[in-house]
Write a protein that holds these residues in place. Structure first.
Motif, PDB file in Angstrom:
ATOM      1  N   ARG A 155       0.833  -1.206   0.000  1.00  0.00           N
ATOM      2  CA  ARG A 155       0.000   0.000   0.000  1.00  0.00           C
ATOM      3  C   ARG A 155       0.871   1.261   0.000  1.00  0.00           C
ATOM      4  O   ARG A 155       0.352   2.361   0.156  1.00  0.00           O
ATOM      5  CB  ARG A 155      -0.918   0.024   1.224  1.00  0.00           C
ATOM      6  N   VAL A 156       2.183   1.096  -0.157  1.00  0.00           N
ATOM      7  CA  VAL A 156       3.090   2.242  -0.127  1.00  0.00           C
ATOM      8  C   VAL A 156       2.777   3.216  -1.260  1.00  0.00           C
ATOM      9  O   VAL A 156       2.787   4.430  -1.077  1.00  0.00           O
ATOM     10  CB  VAL A 156       4.555   1.764  -0.189  1.00  0.00           C
ATOM     11  N   GLY A 157       2.508   2.705  -2.455  1.00  0.00           N
ATOM     12  CA  GLY A 157       2.184   3.573  -3.587  1.00  0.00           C
ATOM     13  C   GLY A 157       0.951   4.409  -3.320  1.00  0.00           C
ATOM     14  O   GLY A 157       0.945   5.627  -3.545  1.00  0.00           O
ATOM     15  N   VAL A 354       2.803  12.024 -11.285  1.00  0.00           N
ATOM     16  CA  VAL A 354       3.845  12.325 -10.302  1.00  0.00           C
ATOM     17  C   VAL A 354       3.522  11.722  -8.941  1.00  0.00           C
ATOM     18  O   VAL A 354       4.410  11.598  -8.088  1.00  0.00           O
ATOM     19  CB  VAL A 354       4.077  13.843 -10.178  1.00  0.00           C
ATOM     20  N   GLY A 355       2.265  11.327  -8.722  1.00  0.00           N
ATOM     21  CA  GLY A 355       1.909  10.665  -7.469  1.00  0.00           C
ATOM     22  C   GLY A 355       2.593   9.330  -7.279  1.00  0.00           C
ATOM     23  O   GLY A 355       2.667   8.812  -6.159  1.00  0.00           O
ATOM     24  N   ALA A 356       3.117   8.761  -8.373  1.00  0.00           N
ATOM     25  CA  ALA A 356       3.827   7.480  -8.288  1.00  0.00           C
ATOM     26  C   ALA A 356       5.326   7.655  -8.069  1.00  0.00           C
ATOM     27  O   ALA A 356       6.033   6.682  -7.820  1.00  0.00           O
ATOM     28  CB  ALA A 356       3.583   6.666  -9.563  1.00  0.00           C
ATOM     29  N   VAL A 357       5.827   8.881  -8.178  1.00  0.00           N
ATOM     30  CA  VAL A 357       7.264   9.130  -8.029  1.00  0.00           C
ATOM     31  C   VAL A 357       7.792   8.682  -6.662  1.00  0.00           C
ATOM     32  O   VAL A 357       8.807   7.975  -6.580  1.00  0.00           O
ATOM     33  CB  VAL A 357       7.581  10.614  -8.293  1.00  0.00           C
ATOM     34  N   PRO A 358       7.153   9.057  -5.537  1.00  0.00           N
ATOM     35  CA  PRO A 358       7.706   8.647  -4.237  1.00  0.00           C
ATOM     36  C   PRO A 358       7.670   7.147  -3.992  1.00  0.00           C
ATOM     37  O   PRO A 358       8.417   6.646  -3.144  1.00  0.00           O
ATOM     38  CB  PRO A 358       6.833   9.404  -3.229  1.00  0.00           C
ATOM     39  N   TYR A 359       6.830   6.417  -4.721  1.00  0.00           N
ATOM     40  CA  TYR A 359       6.800   4.956  -4.597  1.00  0.00           C
ATOM     41  C   TYR A 359       8.182   4.368  -4.868  1.00  0.00           C
ATOM     42  O   TYR A 359       8.642   3.461  -4.158  1.00  0.00           O
ATOM     43  CB  TYR A 359       5.778   4.395  -5.583  1.00  0.00           C
ATOM     44  N   VAL A 360       8.852   4.884  -5.898  1.00  0.00           N
ATOM     45  CA  VAL A 360      10.197   4.421  -6.224  1.00  0.00           C
ATOM     46  C   VAL A 360      11.206   4.983  -5.221  1.00  0.00           C
ATOM     47  O   VAL A 360      12.098   4.268  -4.747  1.00  0.00           O
ATOM     48  CB  VAL A 360      10.593   4.829  -7.653  1.00  0.00           C
ATOM     49  N   GLY A 434       7.689  -0.172   4.130  1.00  0.00           N
ATOM     50  CA  GLY A 434       6.401  -0.492   4.723  1.00  0.00           C
ATOM     51  C   GLY A 434       6.585  -1.348   5.960  1.00  0.00           C
ATOM     52  O   GLY A 434       7.701  -1.733   6.320  1.00  0.00           O
ATOM     53  N   ILE A 435       5.494  -1.698   6.617  1.00  0.00           N
ATOM     54  CA  ILE A 435       5.606  -2.400   7.887  1.00  0.00           C
ATOM     55  C   ILE A 435       6.141  -3.817   7.723  1.00  0.00           C
ATOM     56  O   ILE A 435       6.693  -4.384   8.668  1.00  0.00           O
ATOM     57  CB  ILE A 435       4.260  -2.420   8.645  1.00  0.00           C
TER      58      ILE A 435
END
Length: 445
Positions: A155-157, A354-360, A434-435
């Motif tokens: 669920r990080v993305g 750009v909402g997917a950028v921090p996923y990486v 993530g956890i």
């Protein structure tokens, strides 16, 4: 990727998770409002804080230069705050960064202009902008780290995309307040005193966000590292630069994409619509608000999609859509205001990638140096590309009226190129976040 994290059944987001995401996103929205409200009143500020006989084009460039100053100082502020975030906790940095932002925004609301104190006016303006830059430098990477370490691996993305929606809500709030001010007050009244209202509200919003963040809890991953004495044994940034160069490079390029998407299509376009396409301030700001509403939806959606299909396939396709949508907008924006609204909605959804950028980015660094790795990469890139983009594009416009569109077309190609790279080499960049990362580390002893 560890078998523990991979084989564990995916935990659904709980009510506590959504409460954490909501508070983090709302606080980020209020802080981001404080940082970007400047650009919506760039034309007025330029006239008030520079000599009256200065040419309009030079005033615009110098005003965006002060805007850029907030970006240029971000690396220093971000690195310092991230160091404390990795060593002493994510939550404490949250509270300090937003307090600094609130106080500097209130300072801008109360500042005398060039007519009152002369050259000291733009100097004070730069100082306040620098303080804002230092605050935001720790806010965004800290927020991504915070939410990524609270939610399940799968669920990080979505968590990071949801947070990006919150930050974008701050842009929408800024656009909304600017629209109201330009509608309620005459240009003369705005010039005299009403331009101060958005900054005064921003300071109040910031203090409210400080209070809201009292209810957040430290991330379980940092709490476990602190309890087991597994914090970084040396300067976190030193570890990042020595051991995670690939993650830094990929994160810098992804931040370039993010900064171009936000700065050009959202923060600068209200000015473009007035200067290049001759729409009124009210029409331009209303269109920006409408497009930003779709950007909010796009960022959260992008985060949910990247959780399912992975970063490689997502960015390969997203770059193509982004290029087509932005080129169409700037090619046909002059047709009518109705066309602007429709195309802005489409562009807003496309820029939502750009909402997917921090996923990486959160997966490019291990927990003990995650904040520092994210902050260094993000802020260095934003200082260079986010800060200099307004100056570069504004300078190139007299040479080519479609300079901004060509720049975004290049960004689209870069996005697709990174997507192809991540498709084939993503495992060398991305790891767990993530956890489940906590579960895996504790199981290893």
């Amino acid at each position: 990727m560890s078998t523990i994290a991979s084989s564990a059944p995916p935990r659904r987001l709980t009510a506590q998770d959504f409460r954490t995401l909501g508070l983090a996103a709302l606080g980020g929205a209020l802080e981001f409002y404080d940082f970007i409200i400047f650009v919506f009143f760039a034309a007025v500020i330029g006239k008030l804080f520079f000599p009256p006989d200065m040419p309009d084009w030079l005033v615009l460039i110098q005003t965006f230069g002060i805007f850029a100053a907030g970006y240029l100082v971000r690396p220093l502020g971000g690195i310092v705050l991230a160091h404390f975030g990795d060593m002493f906790g994510r939550k404490k940095v949250f509270a300090f960064s937003i307090l600094l932002m609130a106080l500097s925004t209130l300072g801008m609301a109360l500042m005398p202009t060039y007519a009152t104190i002369g050259v000291a006016a733009p100097i004070l303006l730069i100082v306040m902008r620098i303080l804002q830059g230092a605050a935001i430098g720790g806010e965004v990477p800290g927020a991504w780290t915070f939410v990524a370490e609270h939610v399940p691996f799968r669920r990080v993305g979505f968590a990071c995309g949801f947070l990006c929606s919150g930050l974008t809500l701050g842009i929408l709030l800024g656009s909304f307040i600017a629209t109201i001010v330009n509608t309620v007050f005459t240009p003369e009244t705005i010039h005299d005193w009403a331009w101060r209202i958005p900054f005064l509200l921003g300071g109040i919003f910031g203090l409210l966000a400080v209070w809201l963040r009292r209810w957040l809890k430290e991330t379980p991953i940092f709490t476990e590292m602190q309890a087991s004495r597994k914090l970084a044994p040396e300067l976190p940034l030193k570890t990042v630069l020595r051991d995670h160069t690939r993650g830094v490079i990929i994160s810098i390029l992804l931040t370039w994409i993010l900064s171009a998407g936000i700065v050009v299509t959202t923060l600068m376009t209200a000015t473009f619509l007035q200067k290049l396409y001759h729409y009124t301030a009210q029409q331009s700001l209303a269109a920006t608000s409408f497009g930003t509403l779709f950007l909010i939806v796009g960022t959260a959606t992008a985060g949910a999609i990247v959780d399912r299909i992975g970063s490689g396939r997502f960015f390969t396709a997203a770059g193509i859509v982004f290029g087509a949508a932005t080129w169409a907008f700037y090619s046909y924006a002059s047709v009518s205001i109705e066309v602007v609204f429709v195309l802005y909605a489409v562009m807003g959804l496309a820029v939502g990638m750009v909402g997917a950028v921090p996923y990486v980015m959160v997966r490019a660094f291990p927990a003990r140096v995650r904040f520092s790795g994210l902050s260094f990469s993000y802020n260095i890139s934003y200082a260079i590309f986010g800060g200099l983009t307004p100056i570069a594009v504004t300078t190139m416009l007299p040479l080519n009226p479609m300079a901004h569109a060509w720049y975004l077309l290049f960004i689209a190609a870069l996005t697709t190129g990174l997507g192809v790279y991540l498709t084939f080499r993503g495992e060398t960049v991305e790891s767990e976040a993530g956890i489940e990362e906590l579960t895996a580390r504790m199981a290893k002893g």
